[in-house]
Write an enzyme that holds these catalytic residues in place. Structure first.
Site, mmCIF file in Angstrom:
data_model
loop_
_atom_site.group_PDB
_atom_site.id
_atom_site.type_symbol
_atom_site.label_atom_id
_atom_site.label_comp_id
_atom_site.label_asym_id
_atom_site.label_seq_id
_atom_site.Cartn_x
_atom_site.Cartn_y
_atom_site.Cartn_z
ATOM 1 N N ASP A 13 55.498 60.807 28.732
ATOM 2 C CA ASP A 13 54.794 59.986 29.724
ATOM 3 C C ASP A 13 55.441 58.603 29.712
ATOM 4 O O ASP A 13 55.415 57.914 28.691
ATOM 5 C CB ASP A 13 53.310 59.812 29.350
ATOM 6 C CG ASP A 13 52.522 61.113 29.413
ATOM 7 O OD1 ASP A 13 53.069 62.122 29.888
ATOM 8 O OD2 ASP A 13 51.354 61.104 28.981
ATOM 9 N N ALA A 42 51.647 70.265 23.883
ATOM 10 C CA ALA A 42 51.981 69.458 22.699
ATOM 11 C C ALA A 42 50.743 68.744 22.158
ATOM 12 O O ALA A 42 50.546 68.660 20.942
ATOM 13 C CB ALA A 42 53.065 68.447 23.060
ATOM 14 N N GLU A 139 50.411 74.665 32.307
ATOM 15 C CA GLU A 139 51.527 73.778 32.658
ATOM 16 C C GLU A 139 52.890 74.436 32.477
ATOM 17 O O GLU A 139 53.902 73.739 32.467
ATOM 18 C CB GLU A 139 51.453 72.468 31.851
ATOM 19 C CG GLU A 139 50.331 71.558 32.334
ATOM 20 C CD GLU A 139 50.349 70.177 31.700
ATOM 21 O OE1 GLU A 139 49.918 69.230 32.366
ATOM 22 O OE2 GLU A 139 50.775 70.048 30.531
ATOM 23 N N ASN A 183 36.921 72.338 31.682
ATOM 24 C CA ASN A 183 36.008 71.244 32.017
ATOM 25 C C ASN A 183 35.277 71.564 33.325
ATOM 26 O O ASN A 183 35.458 72.638 33.913
ATOM 27 C CB ASN A 183 36.749 69.891 32.044
ATOM 28 C CG ASN A 183 37.727 69.771 33.207
ATOM 29 O OD1 ASN A 183 37.689 70.554 34.169
ATOM 30 N ND2 ASN A 183 38.613 68.791 33.129
ATOM 31 N N GLY A 221 32.477 66.325 29.489
ATOM 32 C CA GLY A 221 32.735 64.879 29.342
ATOM 33 C C GLY A 221 31.743 64.252 28.377
ATOM 34 O O GLY A 221 31.466 64.810 27.308
ATOM 35 N N ASP A 246 39.866 55.250 26.671
ATOM 36 C CA ASP A 246 40.851 56.066 27.405
ATOM 37 C C ASP A 246 40.530 57.539 27.139
ATOM 38 O O ASP A 246 40.632 58.001 26.002
ATOM 39 C CB ASP A 246 42.265 55.710 26.891
ATOM 40 C CG ASP A 246 43.369 56.507 27.571
ATOM 41 O OD1 ASP A 246 43.067 57.298 28.493
ATOM 42 O OD2 ASP A 246 44.531 56.339 27.171
ATOM 43 N N THR A 248 42.150 60.117 28.260
ATOM 44 C CA THR A 248 43.327 61.004 28.266
ATOM 45 C C THR A 248 43.309 61.859 27.006
ATOM 46 O O THR A 248 43.080 61.348 25.910
ATOM 47 C CB THR A 248 44.631 60.154 28.232
ATOM 48 O OG1 THR A 248 44.559 59.176 29.237
ATOM 49 C CG2 THR A 248 45.872 61.020 28.426
ATOM 50 N N ALA A 249 43.555 63.146 27.193
ATOM 51 C CA ALA A 249 43.678 64.082 26.060
ATOM 52 C C ALA A 249 42.377 64.323 25.292
ATOM 53 O O ALA A 249 42.404 64.872 24.193
ATOM 54 C CB ALA A 249 44.794 63.665 25.105
ATOM 55 N N ALA A 250 41.225 63.940 25.875
ATOM 56 C CA ALA A 250 39.940 64.241 25.206
ATOM 57 C C ALA A 250 39.786 65.756 25.099
ATOM 58 O O ALA A 250 39.498 66.303 24.025
ATOM 59 C CB ALA A 250 38.777 63.638 25.987
ATOM 60 N N GLY A 251 40.010 66.430 26.240
ATOM 61 C CA GLY A 251 39.887 67.893 26.255
ATOM 62 C C GLY A 251 40.910 68.541 25.325
ATOM 63 O O GLY A 251 40.584 69.465 24.580
ATOM 64 N N ASP A 252 42.144 68.051 25.339
ATOM 65 C CA ASP A 252 43.191 68.632 24.481
ATOM 66 C C ASP A 252 42.823 68.490 23.000
ATOM 67 O O ASP A 252 43.034 69.407 22.204
ATOM 68 C CB ASP A 252 44.543 67.941 24.725
ATOM 69 C CG ASP A 252 45.097 68.237 26.115
ATOM 70 O OD1 ASP A 252 44.704 69.252 26.705
ATOM 71 O OD2 ASP A 252 45.923 67.436 26.595
HETATM 72 P P1 ADP Z 1 38.912 66.913 29.853
HETATM 73 O O1 ADP Z 1 39.582 65.829 29.073
HETATM 74 O O2 ADP Z 1 39.643 68.218 29.779
HETATM 75 O O3 ADP Z 1 38.521 66.544 31.255
HETATM 76 P P2 ADP Z 1 36.153 66.476 29.016
HETATM 77 O O4 ADP Z 1 36.154 65.210 29.793
HETATM 78 O O5 ADP Z 1 35.076 67.459 29.312
HETATM 79 O O6 ADP Z 1 37.542 67.249 29.067
HETATM 80 O O7 ADP Z 1 36.068 66.059 27.461
HETATM 81 C C1 ADP Z 1 36.227 66.988 26.412
HETATM 82 C C2 ADP Z 1 35.267 66.630 25.274
HETATM 83 O O8 ADP Z 1 35.588 65.309 24.818
HETATM 84 C C3 ADP Z 1 33.789 66.582 25.666
HETATM 85 O O9 ADP Z 1 33.194 67.865 25.541
HETATM 86 C C4 ADP Z 1 33.234 65.575 24.652
HETATM 87 O O10 ADP Z 1 32.957 66.225 23.425
HETATM 88 C C5 ADP Z 1 34.403 64.606 24.453
HETATM 89 N N1 ADP Z 1 34.281 63.423 25.339
HETATM 90 C C6 ADP Z 1 34.823 63.244 26.561
HETATM 91 N N2 ADP Z 1 34.473 62.056 27.091
HETATM 92 C C7 ADP Z 1 33.685 61.450 26.156
HETATM 93 C C8 ADP Z 1 33.000 60.186 26.088
HETATM 94 N N3 ADP Z 1 33.054 59.293 27.088
HETATM 95 N N4 ADP Z 1 32.281 59.929 24.949
HETATM 96 C C9 ADP Z 1 32.217 60.804 23.925
HETATM 97 N N5 ADP Z 1 32.838 62.008 23.933
HETATM 98 C C10 ADP Z 1 33.564 62.330 25.032
#
Ligand code: ADP
Length: 309
Positions: A13, A42, A139, A183, A221, A246, A248-252
């Site tokens: 990136d 990755a 991807e 998601n 989320g 941020d 980014t990459a929460a889901g990953d």
């Molecule tokens: P993606 O990144 O794929 O869109 P999500 O937004 O659903 O996935 O986030 C994945 C996981 O990350 C959620 O199930 C939650 O456990 C955590 N998460 C995401 N956003 C937040 C947040 N603002 N605060 C706390 N945990 C979060």
């Protein structure tokens, strides 16, 4: 310790921070340029390795200067990369511009990610027999993904699939998927059900299981995650209350850590909670792969969270 095979994307990136986006034909100055290794494959591999799994990554990089940086980024966190193939041309690249209000413009170069072939996987089949879990995203080439699903299923390896970015996928592959992790918007693309509350999340999950998927984890989320399996048990795990910097990459992060802590066992409230804690830490930090927490940080976060109850 779980043995995980990740077959997916790896990107550089290139992030330019600007005051405002350029108009057509305009040249502007970047305030700062960051190079952040990422890509869903990755990132998920890194999250699983940092959580303590034995992880092998199968993917492809180009013959550009980014290739070696991408490889050292994943090797540096203990991901085995001997089966990353070298292709002619670019590595996967995301050219990202972020303005002062935080709005992104992104141009994605698929590059080498799109060149990972069925034959490359055939050259790596020995790895499948020692894997507990094979993890896939959307991807790389669909033909390659499909072949990996069929081959993993045939060999009795558990298939975790994250259908991101969301596109329609043929329904006949659903029965190869043991765990589908997606998601809200991906769930809407696959089921046509808009998911904005738990009832809709349960309906969308039931539809996916009716179509052949084994287990479904829907991430919601900051509303947490919801797990359903063939026994119709519903487990909702709330998100941790953190200040998001941020996402980014929460889901990953969630997916990689869930696979690492679950391994060949069943997904449980405990493994979901561990994955949620990892994702919560990630959202408090900027960046992708380099900001994913390790096992000790996750354990420490959980100890602190339970002492504040
Ligand atoms: P993606 O990144 O794929 O869109 P999500 O937004 O659903 O996935 O986030 C994945 C996981 O990350 C959620 O199930 C939650 O456990 C955590 N998460 C995401 N956003 C937040 C947040 N603002 N605060 C706390 N945990 C979060």
């Amino acid at each position: 310790m779980a043995n995980i095979l990740v077959i997916g994307s790896i990107n550089m990136d290139v992030v330019n921070h600007v005051l405002k986006h350029p108009l057509p034909g305009e040249t502007i100055k970047s305030l700062k340029t960051d190079y952040n290794p990422g890509g869903k494959g990755a990132n998920q591999a890194a999250a699983a390795a940092l959580a303590g799994a034995q992880v092998i990554f199968i993917g492809a990089v180009g013959n550009d200067p980014f290739a070696s940086q991408l490889l050292s980024a994943i090797r540096g966190i203990g991901v085995q990369s001997d089966f990353v193939f070298n292709k002619d041309g670019n590595s996967g690249l995301a050219s990202i511009t972020v303005d002062a209000s935080g709005e992104n413009h992104i141009i994605l170069t698929e590059g080498a990610n799109g060149l990972l072939t069925v034959n490359d996987i055939k050259d790596s089949l020995e790895l499948f027999d020692s894997a507990d879990i094979v993890m896939l995203q959307n991807e790389i080439n669909w033909e390659t993904t499909r072949y990996v699903m069929e081959e993993s299923h045939r060999r009795g390896v558990s298939v975790y699939f994250n259908p991101a970015p969301a596109v329609q996928i043929p329904m006949d592959i659903f029965h190869f998927i043991d765990v589908l992790i997606l998601n809200e918007s991906e769930a809407e693309t696959l089921t046509g059900i808009a998911v904005s509350n738990n009832i809709q999340a349960i309906q969308a999950s039931a539809k996916l299981r009716d179509e052949g998927v084994g287990k479904v984890v829907l991430t919601l989320g900051n509303k947490g995650s919801l797990f359903t399996d063939s026994n119709d048990t519903v487990t909702h795990v709330p998100a941790f209350d953190v200040r998001a910097a941020d996402t980014t990459a929460a889901g990953d992060t969630f997916i990689g850590v869930l696979a690492a802590t679950t391994g060949s066992k069943d997904i449980s409230e405990e493994t979901l909670r561990f994955a949620s804690a990892a994702a919560a830490i990630k959202v408090t930090r900027k960046g992708a792969l380099a900001s994913i927490p390790n096992k000790l940080e996750i354990e420490e976060f959980l100890r602190a969270a339970s002492s504040h109850k």
